[in-house]
Design a protein around this motif. Structure first.
Motif, PDB file in Angstrom:
ATOM      1  N   LEU A 257       0.805  -1.216   0.000  1.00  0.00           N
ATOM      2  CA  LEU A 257       0.000   0.000   0.000  1.00  0.00           C
ATOM      3  C   LEU A 257       0.843   1.273   0.000  1.00  0.00           C
ATOM      4  N   ASP A 258       2.164   1.117  -0.023  1.00  0.00           N
ATOM      5  CA  ASP A 258       3.095   2.241  -0.120  1.00  0.00           C
ATOM      6  C   ASP A 258       2.909   3.235   1.022  1.00  0.00           C
ATOM      7  N   TRP A 259       2.826   2.711   2.243  1.00  0.00           N
ATOM      8  CA  TRP A 259       2.729   3.588   3.407  1.00  0.00           C
ATOM      9  C   TRP A 259       4.055   4.297   3.645  1.00  0.00           C
ATOM     10  N   SER A 260       4.013   5.587   3.909  1.00  0.00           N
ATOM     11  CA  SER A 260       5.210   6.325   4.291  1.00  0.00           C
ATOM     12  C   SER A 260       4.910   7.331   5.402  1.00  0.00           C
ATOM     13  N   ALA A 261       3.651   7.376   5.839  1.00  0.00           N
ATOM     14  CA  ALA A 261       3.214   8.279   6.907  1.00  0.00           C
ATOM     15  C   ALA A 261       1.823   7.832   7.317  1.00  0.00           C
ATOM     16  N   PRO A 262       1.307   8.315   8.443  1.00  0.00           N
ATOM     17  CA  PRO A 262      -0.068   7.984   8.819  1.00  0.00           C
ATOM     18  C   PRO A 262      -1.063   8.406   7.740  1.00  0.00           C
ATOM     19  N   LEU A 263      -2.217   7.766   7.753  1.00  0.00           N
ATOM     20  CA  LEU A 263      -3.280   8.142   6.841  1.00  0.00           C
ATOM     21  C   LEU A 263      -3.630   9.622   7.041  1.00  0.00           C
ATOM     22  N   TYR A 264      -3.879  10.316   5.940  1.00  0.00           N
ATOM     23  CA  TYR A 264      -4.283  11.730   5.901  1.00  0.00           C
ATOM     24  C   TYR A 264      -3.124  12.703   6.041  1.00  0.00           C
ATOM     25  N   GLN A 266      -0.003  14.645   4.488  1.00  0.00           N
ATOM     26  CA  GLN A 266       0.504  14.991   3.157  1.00  0.00           C
ATOM     27  C   GLN A 266       1.386  16.231   3.267  1.00  0.00           C
ATOM     28  N   LYS A 267       2.330  16.322   2.343  1.00  0.00           N
ATOM     29  CA  LYS A 267       3.256  17.449   2.360  1.00  0.00           C
ATOM     30  C   LYS A 267       2.839  18.521   1.356  1.00  0.00           C
ATOM     31  N   HIS A 268       2.930  19.789   1.815  1.00  0.00           N
ATOM     32  CA  HIS A 268       2.704  20.938   0.957  1.00  0.00           C
ATOM     33  C   HIS A 268       3.817  21.938   1.222  1.00  0.00           C
ATOM     34  N   ASP A 269       4.548  22.284   0.170  1.00  0.00           N
ATOM     35  CA  ASP A 269       5.688  23.197   0.312  1.00  0.00           C
ATOM     36  C   ASP A 269       6.658  22.697   1.378  1.00  0.00           C
ATOM     37  N   GLU A 270       6.911  21.377   1.338  1.00  0.00           N
ATOM     38  CA  GLU A 270       7.857  20.718   2.251  1.00  0.00           C
ATOM     39  C   GLU A 270       7.405  20.728   3.708  1.00  0.00           C
ATOM     40  N   GLN A 271       6.167  21.102   3.970  1.00  0.00           N
ATOM     41  CA  GLN A 271       5.638  21.090   5.330  1.00  0.00           C
ATOM     42  C   GLN A 271       4.512  20.067   5.436  1.00  0.00           C
ATOM     43  N   TRP A 272       4.533  19.321   6.543  1.00  0.00           N
ATOM     44  CA  TRP A 272       3.497  18.314   6.744  1.00  0.00           C
ATOM     45  C   TRP A 272       2.168  18.978   7.097  1.00  0.00           C
ATOM     46  N   HIS A 273       1.102  18.482   6.458  1.00  0.00           N
ATOM     47  CA  HIS A 273      -0.261  18.862   6.769  1.00  0.00           C
ATOM     48  C   HIS A 273      -1.061  17.590   7.040  1.00  0.00           C
ATOM     49  N   GLU A 274      -2.228  17.766   7.630  1.00  0.00           N
ATOM     50  CA  GLU A 274      -3.082  16.621   7.927  1.00  0.00           C
ATOM     51  C   GLU A 274      -4.509  16.960   7.529  1.00  0.00           C
ATOM     52  N   TYR A 275      -5.124  16.063   6.765  1.00  0.00           N
ATOM     53  CA  TYR A 275      -6.529  16.265   6.433  1.00  0.00           C
ATOM     54  C   TYR A 275      -7.385  15.849   7.627  1.00  0.00           C
ATOM     55  N   THR A 276      -8.303  16.692   8.023  1.00  0.00           N
ATOM     56  CA  THR A 276      -9.166  16.447   9.174  1.00  0.00           C
ATOM     57  C   THR A 276     -10.613  16.716   8.763  1.00  0.00           C
ATOM     58  N   LEU A 277     -11.539  16.384   9.648  1.00  0.00           N
ATOM     59  CA  LEU A 277     -12.936  16.720   9.399  1.00  0.00           C
ATOM     60  C   LEU A 277     -13.158  18.225   9.401  1.00  0.00           C
ATOM     61  N   HIS A 278     -12.142  18.975   9.850  1.00  0.00           N
ATOM     62  CA  HIS A 278     -12.181  20.435   9.839  1.00  0.00           C
ATOM     63  C   HIS A 278     -11.426  20.997   8.636  1.00  0.00           C
ATOM     64  N   GLY A 279     -11.050  20.127   7.693  1.00  0.00           N
ATOM     65  CA  GLY A 279     -10.321  20.549   6.513  1.00  0.00           C
ATOM     66  C   GLY A 279      -8.837  20.251   6.633  1.00  0.00           C
ATOM     67  N   LEU A 280      -8.088  20.642   5.613  1.00  0.00           N
ATOM     68  CA  LEU A 280      -6.644  20.449   5.622  1.00  0.00           C
ATOM     69  C   LEU A 280      -6.008  21.475   6.546  1.00  0.00           C
ATOM     70  N   ALA A 281      -5.138  21.002   7.452  1.00  0.00           N
ATOM     71  CA  ALA A 281      -4.529  21.894   8.447  1.00  0.00           C
ATOM     72  C   ALA A 281      -3.056  21.558   8.600  1.00  0.00           C
ATOM     73  N   PRO A 282      -2.225  22.537   8.959  1.00  0.00           N
ATOM     74  CA  PRO A 282      -0.830  22.214   9.280  1.00  0.00           C
ATOM     75  C   PRO A 282      -0.786  21.182  10.404  1.00  0.00           C
ATOM     76  N   LEU A 283       0.154  20.265  10.317  1.00  0.00           N
ATOM     77  CA  LEU A 283       0.277  19.214  11.319  1.00  0.00           C
ATOM     78  C   LEU A 283       0.598  19.829  12.676  1.00  0.00           C
ATOM     79  N   LEU A 284      -0.199  19.520  13.679  1.00  0.00           N
ATOM     80  CA  LEU A 284       0.005  20.036  15.032  1.00  0.00           C
ATOM     81  C   LEU A 284       0.972  19.115  15.767  1.00  0.00           C
TER      82      LEU A 284
END
Length: 426
Positions: A257-264, A266-284
């Motif tokens: 399944l080509d896992w390389s990080a937890p589900l949701y 993703q990287k944007h501009d070399e920074q990790w973000h996380e998709y949440t029920l509140h939308g895409l947010a910078p990883l806390l």
């Protein structure tokens, strides 16, 4: 004259009616942010469309209560028994689970009408009931619906995540408030023989019994869940590329399944973000890592030189220690947050409830002397006691009055779409 009646003044039947209405209304409340196009979404075989959840939970009451116990009741639609039967072989055939998203009919309006018809009949039935076994079956149906309320949220999240537009379910933004944690520390527990399983008054599933004695050797448990920042260290250290850290099946699944990080994540501009029920947010950084499989949790524990807790260790720790920060994140609140929050400055055991389901290293097996319920409802838990792992606690999407220490959640080791996290022991 009083215009209202307090809950304590209600009869037992009225209290059950009120609870029934509250649980059933919650399912509809969770669907308020949805558009009509969202009700049929099914992005994978293991998730179900919101419309199917609304119908299936209604089917449960119609099938197991109204048909056998309400004289003269006529089924809403003869085909619904097949369309909305999940896995009860003792009831009859089921529509194929991977194809539930193809059910454009019945319409949402018809499903809502189905719910109202069944709810009206259930209100009348409750007024006439006195048999404890039937009253207990109604309570089972309500807890069954609460399970599906959590599944609706996690299924909606998974299906929304497949859309490049990354739809927002809840428009309350996540913030960095209180996004800091105390250092990871450890609470010691002595060797003990404990009584494991449900032993209180009130509702429980059959898989939580019977109570039995278990010997628990000494151990130490982490005061909080593993954070995003700590899991990033595992990633940066090559954790997803070191086969020595992984169980054989886990490594094969990671490769497949080509896992390389937890589900949701993703990287944007070399920074990790996380998709949440509140939308895409910078990883806390200090928020608990979530949406990891058992395989990822086990690999992280091995990398950290620790272990995941056993089911017995988790129950022992919860029931013998004063814990901090266990107020559950109610999905009924005026401003609900459907994402696990950081532990903050708490130093004692915390985040045991209402944050993430916690993977244990215990296989989902029957307790000694376990007996499933009689009849088709006996298929509810017992027949799944193979190839799955136990999770304890409860998540930010779990209804608060559905959580208890003896609760045994279970999923396959590869599953990641639930709010599942990591706690360590040594």
């Amino acid at each position: 004259m009083k215009d209202t009646v307090s809950f304590s003044e209600l009869t037992a039947h009225q209290r059950l009616q009120r609870r029934y209405q509250r649980v059933r209304q919650m399912s509809l409340w969770l669907c308020k942010p949805l558009l009509i196009e969202d009700y049929g979404l099914q992005a994978a075989a293991e998730v179900s469309p919101p419309k199917w959840h609304l119908a299936h939970t209604t089917w449960f009451f119609e099938t197991f209560l109204l048909k056998p116990h309400s004289p003269g009741y006529q089924a809403y639609h003869p085909e619904f028994e097949r369309l909305f039967n999940s896995y009860y072989q003792g009831v009859g055939p089921q529509f194929q689970r991977p194809h539930r998203g193809l059910l454009s009919r019945p319409t949402l309006e018809q499903v809502e009408s189905y719910r109202k018809r069944v709810d009206d009949a259930m209100m009348r039935l409750i007024e006439t009931l006195h048999q404890p076994d039937i009253l207990a079956l109604i309570e089972l149906g309500l807890h069954h619906e609460q399970q599906h309320q959590e599944l609706m949220l996690t299924d909606i999240k998974f299906s929304f995540s497949a859309n490049p537009l990354l739809p927002v379910y809840c428009d309350i933004p996540l913030t960095n408030a209180e996004n800091a944690n105390s250092a990871l520390n450890w609470t010691a527990f002595k060797h003990a023989t404990i009584r494991q399983g449900f032993s209180d008054d009130g509702f429980h599933f059959d898989n939580e019994t019977p109570v039995h004695e278990v010997i628990v050797p000494p151990f130490k448990m982490a005061n909080r869940l593993i954070t995003n920042e700590e899991f990033l260290q595992f990633i940066d250290d090559g954790g997803y590329h070191d086969p020595l850290l992984w169980l054989s099946d886990g490594w094969q699944m990671k490769q497949q399944l080509d896992w390389s990080a937890p589900l949701y994540w993703q990287k944007h501009d070399e920074q990790w973000h996380e998709y949440t029920l509140h939308g895409l947010a910078p990883l806390l950084p200090a928020s608990p890592v979530t949406h990891v499989s058992y395989y990822e949790a086990e690999a992280f524990a091995r990398w950290a030189g620790k272990k995941l807790p056993t089911e017995s260790q988790w129950e022992y720790a919860k029931t013998t220690t004063e814990t901090e920060g266990d107020e559950q994140l109610l999905i009924e609140g005026e401003q609900p947050i459907f994402h696990p929050a950081s532990a903050g400055s708490l130093t004692q055991l915390s985040q045991l409830f209402g944050s993430c389901w916690e993977w244990t290293q215990s296989a989902y097996l029957p307790y000694p002397g376990y007996q499933p319920m009689a009849g088709a409802v006996g298929e509810y838990n017992g027949k799944f006691m193979c190839n799955q792992m136990v999770l304890k606690g409860g998540s930010c999407a779990t209804p608060a009055d559905h959580i208890r220490s003896s609760y045994r959640n279970f999923f396959y080791p590869k599953d990641r779409w639930q709010f599942s996290g990591i706690r360590l022991v040594e």
